[in-house]
Design an enzyme around this catalytic site. Structure first.
Site, PDB file in Angstrom:
ATOM      1  N   ASP A 129       0.917  -1.279   0.087  1.00 33.77           N
ATOM      2  CA  ASP A 129      -0.039  -0.121   0.236  1.00 33.77           C
ATOM      3  C   ASP A 129       0.993   1.275  -0.012  1.00 33.77           C
ATOM      4  O   ASP A 129       1.919   1.163  -0.556  1.00 33.77           O
ATOM      5  CB  ASP A 129      -0.825  -0.099   1.229  1.00 33.77           C
ATOM      6  CG  ASP A 129      -2.319   0.571   1.058  1.00 33.77           C
ATOM      7  OD1 ASP A 129      -2.361   1.727   0.761  1.00 33.77           O
ATOM      8  OD2 ASP A 129      -3.156  -0.019   0.872  1.00 33.77           O
ATOM      9  N   HIS A 134      -3.743   5.866   3.604  1.00 32.36           N
ATOM     10  CA  HIS A 134      -4.444   4.763   3.318  1.00 32.36           C
ATOM     11  C   HIS A 134      -3.803   3.556   3.826  1.00 32.36           C
ATOM     12  O   HIS A 134      -4.770   2.716   4.213  1.00 32.36           O
ATOM     13  CB  HIS A 134      -4.259   4.681   1.653  1.00 32.36           C
ATOM     14  CG  HIS A 134      -5.277   3.791   1.095  1.00 32.36           C
ATOM     15  ND1 HIS A 134      -4.965   2.442   0.636  1.00 32.36           N
ATOM     16  CD2 HIS A 134      -6.478   4.164   0.494  1.00 32.36           C
ATOM     17  CE1 HIS A 134      -6.045   2.086   0.112  1.00 32.36           C
ATOM     18  NE2 HIS A 134      -6.943   2.627  -0.125  1.00 32.36           N
ATOM     19  N   ASN A 175     -13.813   0.787  -7.419  1.00 31.74           N
ATOM     20  CA  ASN A 175     -14.881   1.965  -6.837  1.00 31.74           C
ATOM     21  C   ASN A 175     -15.494   2.515  -7.972  1.00 31.74           C
ATOM     22  O   ASN A 175     -16.195   3.929  -7.516  1.00 31.74           O
ATOM     23  CB  ASN A 175     -14.369   2.930  -5.853  1.00 31.74           C
ATOM     24  CG  ASN A 175     -13.466   2.250  -4.752  1.00 31.74           C
ATOM     25  OD1 ASN A 175     -13.915   1.092  -4.130  1.00 31.74           O
ATOM     26  ND2 ASN A 175     -12.337   2.334  -4.475  1.00 31.74           N
ATOM     27  N   SER A 223     -11.225  -0.524  -1.095  1.00 33.86           N
ATOM     28  CA  SER A 223     -10.063  -0.611  -0.149  1.00 33.86           C
ATOM     29  C   SER A 223     -10.231  -0.867   1.166  1.00 33.86           C
ATOM     30  O   SER A 223      -9.357  -1.720   1.909  1.00 33.86           O
ATOM     31  CB  SER A 223      -9.414   0.747  -0.242  1.00 33.86           C
ATOM     32  OG  SER A 223      -8.522   1.133  -1.399  1.00 33.86           O
TER      33      SER A 223
END
Length: 590
Positions: free
Chosen positions: A174, A214, A319, A406
């Site tokens: 990530d 994130h 998304n 996510s």
């Protein structure tokens, strides 16, 4: 998936590279997207290496696995440099400022594919990467109420069976992870953490830290510690390793970064990895494009390598509220320069989520609804999990809410980690199967886009994950105690690890469960005993197994003559030279 995360509790602007998957508010409405700053060209700060030149691009050069020395020599002879290479999978990351480099290399003997990984220049930072900031830490008052997302997948009930084993390593591929965060530090594994930004492993201390927010949020959902503060992750007993695959300043995840991350995961024993992103700059990589074909092949080989080493990859579906089983257009690519609208087909793949062997996760909204932003697709979605208004850790000891696939993916990763904890030696394929069989069916809503049955459909795949069913639907009837502290086992030595038991009435059961997790390269050296509080010795392993690595097993001991309360010990005696190890963890279930 990255960039679909900014909930109302967060007031941060969307970094430019996060435009690839439109950020969503908790309601699912698209949030404003920042325009990529400055176009495709990078400028070299004066502190960077003099070897950087404007116009430098990155390429994947694909060969047969094995010795690539001849191809590496050809790269140097044709205006390129080898930035990193992965001979085990036949992938070389090359840099060149020559406009003819790729075409020339495609004609070199032994070269199978060559593809540019970006439409922008390699940043100068690649040659002398700056370390991410180590933020000052806030403290939080005591208290960690069970959040709705955890009770929704019955993680809170699963903790009565197992909170996860410290021997299970989870890789967070990530934007990085804040390892100093009060809720992450107890479970953080610095020894196996790294930066893979730019496609080369950088194991300097702190290179793995978050260049956004994130990755830290994802990590908390997986394994925030059960320590009386903040939040609790799905698997609060497992270890988190950070693999930063995002580049600073823009949070792009280019193919060479992902390849480095997967190879690292395989080589460092990660049981499962979380992949909440797609591989920039192409939202979909199409095999009829000469550059994108190399990206598909390179990342696919790296994923297969990781899985061959025992690592399962789990990835976000995305998304855009897009049907991945009926692809028609891509309007977001390339996101590192100027996106153009192009016609695509189902042959074009969202990487890594649509690679064979990768578990693809859709997001639930409230309860068992489809989150409005979640991608879907018959035969693409494997399982679903909560992905709206997920509260988790943020850098600097903070907490906040994010939404996106996510946020759904780390719930599934946590369940997979619990499965691995409860089933030592389980393979990636077996975890995949168990994730599917334990999921709770969700029927299609009144939405013509949802096709299939309640057992498997295009919105939810096999259904919403269920942590309790995944680890065994019946929690043990007695109390559970464990010691996660490492105890080194030297040659020809005897060591002990204690567990103090209290609050258990009467004697231990006749079916006393003793879970043992020992890392050692020759278990035939070892004698392992359970020592009762009164000193009685119960041998559970006596120099069996020869040169086999590691003991990860639950033994049943008839200890019914022993008073339960008191200090129990695991005693390990090494009886030979040449191999050492450690008691990694052990537990008792009454």
């Amino acid at each position: 998936m990255l960039a679909a995360t900014l909930g109302a509790a967060l007031a941060f602007g969307a970094p430019a590279a996060l435009a690839g998957t439109a950020p969503v508010s908790p309601s699912g409405a698209p949030a404003p997207v920042a325009k990529a700053p400055g176009g495709a060209k990078a400028t070299a700060p004066s502190s960077q290496s003099a070897t950087w030149v404007a116009g430098t691009r990155a390429y994947l050069v694909i060969t047969a696995p094995g010795d690539s020395s001849a191809v590496r020599s050809a790269i140097a002879a044709n205006g390129g440099t080898v930035f990193s290479n992965y001979d085990a999978i036949g992938v070389i990351v090359a840099h060149s400022a020559s406009s003819t480099f790729a075409t020339t290399m495609r004609g070199v003997s032994g070269v199978q594919k060559v593809g540019a990984t970006r439409t922008s220049d390699v940043p100068a930072d690649a040659y002398n990467p700056a370390l991410p900031a180590n933020p000052a830490q806030s403290s939080t008052p005591a208290g960690e109420p069970v959040r709705a997302d955890m009770s929704q997948i019955k993680a809170d009930q699963a903790w009565a069976v197992t909170t996860g084993s410290a021997s299970v390593k989870v890789g967070v591929l990530d934007t990085g992870v804040d390892d100093q965060h009060q809720d992450l530090a107890p479970n953080f594994n610095a020894a196996d953490s790294v930066s893979c930004a730019y496609g080369k492993a950088d194991a300097r201390t702190g290179a793995w830290r978050d260049v956004d927010t994130h990755g830290t949020h994802v990590a908390g959902t997986i394994a925030a510690a059960k320590n009386g503060k903040g939040v609790v992750g799905v698997a609060p007993g497992v270890k988190i390793s950070a693999v930063r695959v995002a580049e600073p300043g823009n949070s792009f995840f280019f193919a060479e970064n992902t390849i480095c991350g997967f190879v690292w995961a395989g080589d460092h024993g990660f049981k499962v990895t979380n992949n909440s992103y797609y591989t920039d700059p192409w939202q979909f990589n199409c095999p009829d494009n000469i550059d994108q074909a190399a990206i598909i092949e390179g990342v696919k080989r790296a994923q297969e390598y990781a899985e061959s080493k025992g690592s399962l990859q789990i990835a976000a579906a995305g998304n855009e509220n897009y049907d991945l089983a009926h692809k028609t257009t891509d309007t977001a690519s390339p996101n590192d320069s100027t996106p153009v609208t192009r016609t695509i087909t189902n042959a074009c793949l969202d990487i890594p989520t649509e690679l064979p062997g990768v578990v693809t996760v859709a997001a639930n909204g409230s309860g068992t609804t489809k989150a409005s932003f979640s991608n879907f697709g018959s035969g693409v979605i494997d399982v679903a999990a909560p992905g709206s208004d997920v509260y988790s850790t943020l850098p600097g000891g903070k907490y906040g809410t994010k939404s996106g696939t996510s946020m759904a993916t780390p719930h599934v990763v946590g369940v997979a980690a619990l499965i691995a904890s409860a089933n030592p030696g389980i393979t990636p394929a077996q975890i995949r199967d168990k994730l599917a069989t334990q999921a709770n069916d969700i029927a299609c809503p009144s939405d013509s886009r949802c096709t299939g049955t309640a057992a498997n459909n295009s919105f939810f795949g096999e259904g919403q994950v269920d942590a309790l069913k995944a680890v065994g639907s019946t929690p043990p009837s007695g109390k559970y105690f464990e010691n996660l502290g490492d105890v080194a086992i030297g040659d020809n030595t005897t060591v002990e690890s204690p567990i103090t038991v209290s609050g258990v009435s009467g004697n231990a059961p006749a079916t006393f469960k003793v879970g043992v997790d020992i890392k050692h390269t020759y278990i035939g050296d070892l004698k392992v005993d359970l020592v009762a509080p009164d000193g009685t010795v119960y041998t559970v392993h006596n120099r069996a197994g020869g040169g086999t690595d590691n003991i990860a097993q639950t033994y049943t001991v008839n200890a019914s003559s022993e008073v339960a309360n008191g200090t129990w010990k695991l005693r390990v005696n090494d009886n030979a030279g040449g191999d050492t190890g450690k008691i990694d963890a052990w537990n008792l279930t009454f």
